[in-house]
Structure formats: structure tokens, C-alpha cells
Design a protein around this motif. Structure first.
Motif, PDB file in Angstrom:
ATOM      1  N   THR A  43      65.244  62.330  42.493  1.00  0.00           N
ATOM      2  CA  THR A  43      65.242  61.144  41.646  1.00  0.00           C
ATOM      3  C   THR A  43      64.768  61.483  40.236  1.00  0.00           C
ATOM      4  N   GLY A  44      65.530  61.053  39.228  1.00  0.00           N
ATOM      5  CA  GLY A  44      65.130  61.224  37.842  1.00  0.00           C
ATOM      6  C   GLY A  44      65.376  62.596  37.254  1.00  0.00           C
ATOM      7  N   VAL A  45      66.113  63.445  37.958  1.00  0.00           N
ATOM      8  CA  VAL A  45      66.406  64.775  37.403  1.00  0.00           C
ATOM      9  C   VAL A  45      67.911  64.912  37.189  1.00  0.00           C
ATOM     10  N   ASP A  46      68.289  65.799  36.260  1.00  0.00           N
ATOM     11  CA  ASP A  46      69.699  66.000  35.954  1.00  0.00           C
ATOM     12  C   ASP A  46      70.368  66.810  37.070  1.00  0.00           C
ATOM     13  N   PRO A  47      71.705  66.845  37.099  1.00  0.00           N
ATOM     14  CA  PRO A  47      72.416  67.534  38.178  1.00  0.00           C
ATOM     15  C   PRO A  47      72.054  69.009  38.342  1.00  0.00           C
ATOM     16  N   ILE A  48      71.774  69.696  37.235  1.00  0.00           N
ATOM     17  CA  ILE A  48      71.425  71.121  37.336  1.00  0.00           C
ATOM     18  C   ILE A  48      70.092  71.288  38.060  1.00  0.00           C
ATOM     19  N   ASN A  49      69.093  70.486  37.670  1.00  0.00           N
ATOM     20  CA  ASN A  49      67.799  70.571  38.335  1.00  0.00           C
ATOM     21  C   ASN A  49      67.869  70.055  39.769  1.00  0.00           C
ATOM     22  N   ALA A  50      68.722  69.061  40.014  1.00  0.00           N
ATOM     23  CA  ALA A  50      68.903  68.570  41.381  1.00  0.00           C
ATOM     24  C   ALA A  50      69.422  69.696  42.282  1.00  0.00           C
ATOM     25  N   ARG A  51      70.371  70.468  41.755  1.00  0.00           N
ATOM     26  CA  ARG A  51      70.891  71.594  42.534  1.00  0.00           C
ATOM     27  C   ARG A  51      69.801  72.637  42.785  1.00  0.00           C
ATOM     28  N   LYS A  52      68.970  72.891  41.769  1.00  0.00           N
ATOM     29  CA  LYS A  52      67.883  73.864  41.929  1.00  0.00           C
ATOM     30  C   LYS A  52      66.901  73.417  43.005  1.00  0.00           C
ATOM     31  N   ILE A  53      66.605  72.114  43.035  1.00  0.00           N
ATOM     32  CA  ILE A  53      65.682  71.602  44.047  1.00  0.00           C
ATOM     33  C   ILE A  53      66.303  71.704  45.436  1.00  0.00           C
ATOM     34  N   ASN A  54      67.597  71.403  45.536  1.00  0.00           N
ATOM     35  CA  ASN A  54      68.292  71.570  46.820  1.00  0.00           C
ATOM     36  C   ASN A  54      68.235  73.017  47.293  1.00  0.00           C
ATOM     37  N   GLU A  55      68.489  73.939  46.367  1.00  0.00           N
ATOM     38  CA  GLU A  55      68.441  75.362  46.712  1.00  0.00           C
ATOM     39  C   GLU A  55      67.031  75.776  47.119  1.00  0.00           C
ATOM     40  N   HIS A  64      68.452  59.290  48.611  1.00  0.00           N
ATOM     41  CA  HIS A  64      69.684  58.508  48.510  1.00  0.00           C
ATOM     42  C   HIS A  64      70.773  59.339  47.829  1.00  0.00           C
ATOM     43  N   ASP A  65      70.454  60.612  47.524  1.00  0.00           N
ATOM     44  CA  ASP A  65      71.389  61.527  46.869  1.00  0.00           C
ATOM     45  C   ASP A  65      72.269  62.179  47.932  1.00  0.00           C
ATOM     46  N   MET A  66      73.488  61.684  48.075  1.00  0.00           N
ATOM     47  CA  MET A  66      74.330  62.144  49.169  1.00  0.00           C
ATOM     48  C   MET A  66      74.841  63.565  48.963  1.00  0.00           C
ATOM     49  N   GLN A  67      74.902  64.038  47.710  1.00  0.00           N
ATOM     50  CA  GLN A  67      75.246  65.440  47.483  1.00  0.00           C
ATOM     51  C   GLN A  67      74.153  66.337  48.045  1.00  0.00           C
ATOM     52  N   SER A  68      72.909  65.909  47.887  1.00  0.00           N
ATOM     53  CA  SER A  68      71.787  66.643  48.447  1.00  0.00           C
ATOM     54  C   SER A  68      71.850  66.640  49.969  1.00  0.00           C
ATOM     55  N   VAL A  69      72.138  65.485  50.545  1.00  0.00           N
ATOM     56  CA  VAL A  69      72.254  65.389  52.009  1.00  0.00           C
ATOM     57  C   VAL A  69      73.299  66.370  52.521  1.00  0.00           C
ATOM     58  N   LYS A  70      74.449  66.390  51.864  1.00  0.00           N
ATOM     59  CA  LYS A  70      75.539  67.273  52.298  1.00  0.00           C
ATOM     60  C   LYS A  70      75.160  68.742  52.163  1.00  0.00           C
ATOM     61  N   MET A  71      74.399  69.076  51.098  1.00  0.00           N
ATOM     62  CA  MET A  71      74.093  70.472  50.801  1.00  0.00           C
ATOM     63  C   MET A  71      73.001  71.043  51.695  1.00  0.00           C
ATOM     64  N   VAL A  72      71.950  70.271  51.965  1.00  0.00           N
ATOM     65  CA  VAL A  72      70.776  70.869  52.611  1.00  0.00           C
ATOM     66  C   VAL A  72      70.566  70.472  54.059  1.00  0.00           C
ATOM     67  N   THR A  73      71.231  69.423  54.523  1.00  0.00           N
ATOM     68  CA  THR A  73      70.822  68.793  55.776  1.00  0.00           C
ATOM     69  C   THR A  73      71.467  69.403  57.015  1.00  0.00           C
ATOM     70  N   ASP A  74      70.621  69.652  58.014  1.00  0.00           N
ATOM     71  CA  ASP A  74      71.128  69.998  59.342  1.00  0.00           C
ATOM     72  C   ASP A  74      71.520  68.736  60.095  1.00  0.00           C
ATOM     73  N   ARG A  75      70.728  67.682  59.897  1.00  0.00           N
ATOM     74  CA  ARG A  75      70.951  66.440  60.635  1.00  0.00           C
ATOM     75  C   ARG A  75      70.517  65.252  59.790  1.00  0.00           C
TER      76      ARG A  75
END
Length: 249
Positions: free
Chosen positions: A171-183, A201-212
Motif C-alpha cells: 500500500t502506498g508504494v509505486d509499482p517498482i517498489n511493490a515488485r521489490k517487496i514481493n521479491e 488487496h494487491d492482486m498482482q502481489s497475490v499472484k506473484m508470491v502466494t502459495d495459497r
């Protein structure tokens, strides 16, 4: 660690001012797993994180963390559990008057009683893990939103926790930093074997990092599964969510 899960919630109920937030939550998370909690605003996602770490107690039910029922523990025993659990708050919750170094050193001084040399080394190690070498002397006001989030993660992992709890990490971060946090979330699992619960609520994050995924609605977990299972589900409730008809904030 029990095969039943490093975190296990059994029939958890919680009510605030006569309003039911949880109406029987059941969830088991395996060691090393990354589980995302999704649901509309007010569905009790953050409350669930606070119950896991013992900051809030449910009105009914049991919550086992590393084999111990945190609902039944006194404050002293809860502190022992919390040494193994890192919590990243939605707003980062850094101490504005402290440098990055002292923010990260705080739990080391409070919980581990490490010496000055060990603290310096641990702070440097955790900042390296989050990709922020050399920022020890900066104040929070000098950092971008994404940097603050990563410093918050560094502080949370400084005690070498087995479990990480994230409340809206992107929340509150740009897409580049969001990707860094996901990584970073993925990297902590790969490097340290950390188990993670992620409220988002970031569904790109859910798709990238989530097992379940665990979806909360009306006080209960109404659906569980992988991203692929959610995508392929014929359940009308899940389909509405996946096609964007249901807004999660």
C-alpha cells in the motif's frame, strides 16, 4: 514442527461492540508456506494477524503458533512467541525520532540483549537482505515510501523470526517498489525458510508470491486455494472476484 501447521486457527470468533468480525475462522498454514488473506474492508484480515501474534484475543476458539495456543498464554509466554514472529504494519510504524539503525536495533536490544558489535552486524545484515546497504544513519523522513516498507521488513526480520505477518505491504508504494517487496517476501522464504501471512488487496502481489489464497467474507473463510484454482473455479462468488466485479480494498 507438526505437519498440522506452524499456524493453526480453530473456530475463531471475535466481536467488537456487538458486531461480529469473525464467525468461526478455520485455517492451517504449513511451515514455509506463503498465504495471502483477501477480503473486503472490515472483513477482519488485520484483526486476524493481531490475534495470531496475541495483540488481540478472540472471544472463542484456539490459535496455535509453533504448537502453542497463544489464546491461553500469559504476556510473558507471548513475548517468547513474538521473538519468532515478525510483523510489518501497514504504515511501516517506524519511530520517526530514531535513525534507521536505531529502528532496527530496537527489538535486538529489547528482546535479544545483544552486544553493540553484534547489533551493528545484525543491522547491516538485515539491511543487506532488503537491498538497503548503507542507510543506517538516515531518518525515516529521508526515506521514500518503498524504502520505509523495506526498513520495516528489516526490523521485523532482525530477530530471525520463523513467521512473518504482513499488513498491506504494498500500500502506498509505486509499482517498482511493490515488485521489490514481493521479491523480498519470496526471498525470505528461500533464504531463511520463513512462513508468511500476507494481508493484501494487491492482486498482482497475490499472484506473484502466494502459495495459497484464503478469502474472508462475512466473518468466515469462504474459499481457499491456489491462484490457478481461483482462476479456474466455477464458483459464482470466486468468479465475481476474479473478474473484478467484487471490489477488495
Amino acid at each position: 514442527m507438526s505437519v498440522q501447521g506452524i499456524i493453526k486457527l480453530k473456530d475463531v470468533h471475535k466481536v467488537f461492540n456487538g458486531l461480529w468480525v469473525h464467525r468461526g475462522i478455520n485455517l492451517s498454514i504449513k511451515e514455509g508456506e506463503i498465504v495471502s488473506l483477501i477480503g473486503s474492508s472490515g472483513s477482519g484480515k488485520t484483526v486476524l494477524l493481531k490475534e495470531v501474534i496475541g495483540l488481540l484475543r478472540p472471544d472463542k476458539g484456539e490459535i496455535f503458533v509453533m504448537g502453542r495456543n497463544v489464546v491461553a498464554l500469559n504476556e510473558k509466554s507471548l513475548l517468547e512467541i513474538r521473538k519468532n514472529v515478525g510483523l510489518v504494519f501497514q504504515g511501516s510504524a517506524l519511530f520517526d525520532s530514531l535513525t534507521v539503525f536505531d529502528n532496527i536495533a530496537y527489538p535486538l536490544r529489547e528482546h535479544l540483549r545483544l552486544g553493540k558489535k553484534e547489533i551493528r552486524e545484525r543491522v547491516a545484515e538485515t539491511l543487506h537482505l532488503v537491498g538497503l546497504d548503507g542507510v543506517e544513519g538516515k531518518m525515516p523522513a529521508e526515506l521514500s515510501g518503498g524504502m520505509k516498507k523495506r526498513v520495516a521488513v528489516a526490523r521485523a526480520i532482525a530477530t530471525n523470526p520463523k513467521i512473518m505477518l504482513y499488513d498491506e505491504p504494498n500500500t502506498g508504494v509505486d509499482p517498482i517498489n511493490a515488485r521489490k517487496i514481493n521479491e523480498l517476501i519470496l526471498g525470505l522464504r528461500e533464504k531463511l525458510g520463513v512462513t508468511s501471512m500476507v494481508v493484501t488487496h494487491d492482486m498482482q502481489s497475490v499472484k506473484m508470491v502466494t502459495d495459497r489464497i484464503a478469502m474472508l467474507y462475512d466473518g468466515k473463510i469462504v474459499a481457499e486455494g491456489t491462484w490457478k484454482e481461483f482462476e479456474e473455479s466455477e464458483d459464482p462468488f470466486i468468479r465475481e472476484f476474479m473478474t473484478g466485479g467484487m471490489v477488495f480494498t
